[in-house]
Design a protein around this motif. Sequence first.
Motif, PDB file in Angstrom:
ATOM      1  N   THR A 253       0.595   5.065  -2.368  1.00  0.00           N
ATOM      2  CA  THR A 253      -0.266   4.403  -1.392  1.00  0.00           C
ATOM      3  C   THR A 253      -1.467   5.276  -1.048  1.00  0.00           C
TER       4      THR A 253
ATOM      5  N   GLU B 227      -6.156   4.044  -1.139  1.00  0.00           N
ATOM      6  CA  GLU B 227      -6.000   2.605  -1.284  1.00  0.00           C
ATOM      7  C   GLU B 227      -7.275   1.801  -1.041  1.00  0.00           C
TER       8      GLU B 227
ATOM      9  N   GLN C 257       5.888 -12.281   6.682  1.00  0.00           N
ATOM     10  CA  GLN C 257       5.190 -11.990   5.434  1.00  0.00           C
ATOM     11  C   GLN C 257       5.320 -13.160   4.463  1.00  0.00           C
TER      12      GLN C 257
ATOM     13  N   SER D 266       0.373  -1.554  -2.463  1.00  0.00           N
ATOM     14  CA  SER D 266       0.152  -1.805  -1.039  1.00  0.00           C
ATOM     15  C   SER D 266      -1.205  -1.273  -0.601  1.00  0.00           C
ATOM     16  N   PHE D 267      -1.631  -1.659   0.587  1.00  0.00           N
ATOM     17  CA  PHE D 267      -2.957  -1.328   1.107  1.00  0.00           C
ATOM     18  C   PHE D 267      -2.797  -0.618   2.450  1.00  0.00           C
TER      19      PHE D 267
ATOM     20  N   GLY E 122      -5.935  -9.406   5.222  1.00  0.00           N
ATOM     21  CA  GLY E 122      -5.032  -8.928   4.181  1.00  0.00           C
ATOM     22  C   GLY E 122      -3.607  -8.743   4.685  1.00  0.00           C
TER      23      GLY E 122
ATOM     24  N   ASN F 288       0.271  -6.930   3.388  1.00  0.00           N
ATOM     25  CA  ASN F 288       1.157  -6.272   2.443  1.00  0.00           C
ATOM     26  C   ASN F 288       2.469  -7.055   2.399  1.00  0.00           C
TER      27      ASN F 288
ATOM     28  N   PHE G  27      -0.233  -6.440  -2.405  1.00  0.00           N
ATOM     29  CA  PHE G  27      -1.220  -6.781  -1.387  1.00  0.00           C
ATOM     30  C   PHE G  27      -1.916  -8.096  -1.731  1.00  0.00           C
TER      31      PHE G  27
ATOM     32  N   SER H 111      -5.050 -10.843  -0.197  1.00  0.00           N
ATOM     33  CA  SER H 111      -6.175 -10.971   0.728  1.00  0.00           C
ATOM     34  C   SER H 111      -6.750 -12.374   0.627  1.00  0.00           C
TER      35      SER H 111
END
Length: 233
Positions: free
Chosen positions: A16, A19, A156, A177-178, A210, A212, A218, A220
């Motif tokens: 990560t 990112e 999520q 992931s972001f 966005g 995760n 990820f 968006s």
Amino acid sequence: MSITSAALVNGQKISTLGEKLHENVAENATILYQKSFEGVSPNCIHTSDVGNKWFLMRAAYGQEKKAEEILMQTEGVESAYVPQWYKVRVFAGKKKRILVSIIPNNIFVRSKESVLAKLVGREPLSFLHFSYQPHKDEFGRPIGTGRTPVVIPDRQMDSFRKWVDADAEDKIFRQTSFIFKENDLVRVTEGVFEGLVGHIVRLKGQTRVGVNIDGIGFISTAYIPKNCIEKID
């Protein structure tokens, strides 16, 4: 205290670090590329078995829709979901728009782990298995077998399904992931992404929302006007 790493590819933790999405990376991220989890059957139950949860599962190549059909008719399974979208493919020199799985060979199943453990690796679902993530304590020592099935939190999953259903060409998916600069949660209040909950991000010079998704990566939205975003608790 236990620690589980949710972002995995082939059973390995995804970095990560660094990112931030640069312009060229963001453009390429719209092209789907998802490495698969290693799919194997469990020897024991790790997660709480109270109430149904969304499990990320893996089917044999090209068998995810077959698994969905069987699971939807199976007692104890609340729902099975294979996310799909239209992609342009070339056949005999001609372009054709076809429906394909967004994350090939993967399927999301809402049920109890104890129910699914009796189904995976056995007929008629011998080609279906759990996807796993490491399961360790704060010192990095394995808990039990050292792995646990990937569970996607309801919020999520709700946002992911809204993202999939949204008719927008510029939405982004990537397999890592972001790291968000702000932790405040927001909700999209209007447009094709209405109801999606996530964090405000700046990609391609635009304001977007966005999310995760544990075990997936990820996602968006496309551009979202600021007056179509509200902060939530």
